[in-house]
Design an enzyme around this catalytic site. Sequence first.
Site, PDB file in Angstrom:
ATOM      1  N   SER A  70      12.049  -0.700  29.772  1.00  0.00           N
ATOM      2  CA  SER A  70      11.144  -1.316  28.810  1.00  0.00           C
ATOM      3  C   SER A  70      10.128  -0.282  28.330  1.00  0.00           C
ATOM      4  O   SER A  70       9.955   0.760  28.947  1.00  0.00           O
ATOM      5  CB  SER A  70      10.425  -2.503  29.453  1.00  0.00           C
ATOM      6  N   ALA A  71       9.431  -0.588  27.261  1.00  0.00           N
ATOM      7  CA  ALA A  71       8.479   0.356  26.671  1.00  0.00           C
ATOM      8  C   ALA A  71       7.395   0.769  27.659  1.00  0.00           C
ATOM      9  O   ALA A  71       6.976   1.918  27.685  1.00  0.00           O
ATOM     10  CB  ALA A  71       7.847  -0.259  25.429  1.00  0.00           C
ATOM     11  N   CYS A  72       6.964  -0.160  28.509  1.00  0.00           N
ATOM     12  CA  CYS A  72       5.890   0.169  29.447  1.00  0.00           C
ATOM     13  C   CYS A  72       6.416   0.879  30.692  1.00  0.00           C
ATOM     14  O   CYS A  72       5.656   1.188  31.602  1.00  0.00           O
ATOM     15  CB  CYS A  72       5.135  -1.098  29.849  1.00  0.00           C
ATOM     16  N   HIS A  73       7.714   1.169  30.722  1.00  0.00           N
ATOM     17  CA  HIS A  73       8.340   1.756  31.908  1.00  0.00           C
ATOM     18  C   HIS A  73       8.956   3.120  31.587  1.00  0.00           C
ATOM     19  O   HIS A  73       9.569   3.746  32.421  1.00  0.00           O
ATOM     20  CB  HIS A  73       9.420   0.785  32.397  1.00  0.00           C
ATOM     21  N   VAL A  82       9.599  -4.938  34.555  1.00  0.00           N
ATOM     22  CA  VAL A  82       9.670  -6.002  33.551  1.00  0.00           C
ATOM     23  C   VAL A  82      11.084  -6.574  33.493  1.00  0.00           C
ATOM     24  O   VAL A  82      11.272  -7.789  33.489  1.00  0.00           O
ATOM     25  CB  VAL A  82       9.230  -5.484  32.162  1.00  0.00           C
TER      26      VAL A  82
END
Length: 126
Positions: A70-73, A82
């Site tokens: 994911s984008a935050c990972h 996520v």
Amino acid sequence: MPEDLAERRERLAELRDELVATLQTETGATLVGHPDRRLPGYAMMGFPELSGADLVQGFADRDIAVSSGSACHSGDRSPSRVLMEMDIDTNLAFGAVRFSLGRDTTSEDVQYVKDQLGRVLEEARR
């Protein structure tokens, strides 16, 4: 808001759907997320038995920008928290790659990704 926003959305959705169909048909990749309710220029695909980080590197070697997880990972080699909280299979989450298409993405760009796919997967399997 740009007047051509609806046209851009439709064009990006068509390119995204073409890419997703190829990834599913030719590689057995799995679409992660809802098949219809998603952004027009976005597709997260899970490649079972492969490392998302290795796939990212393979695409990057061919000047194709994708992200793992994911984008935050982004940048972490472990399965995305996520994706795990979404109850995505660990093996699928570990091999997740995010494809993002933008206003300047062309059908030639998508074709290039499709043309490079076999080599990227072959390298990731080694």
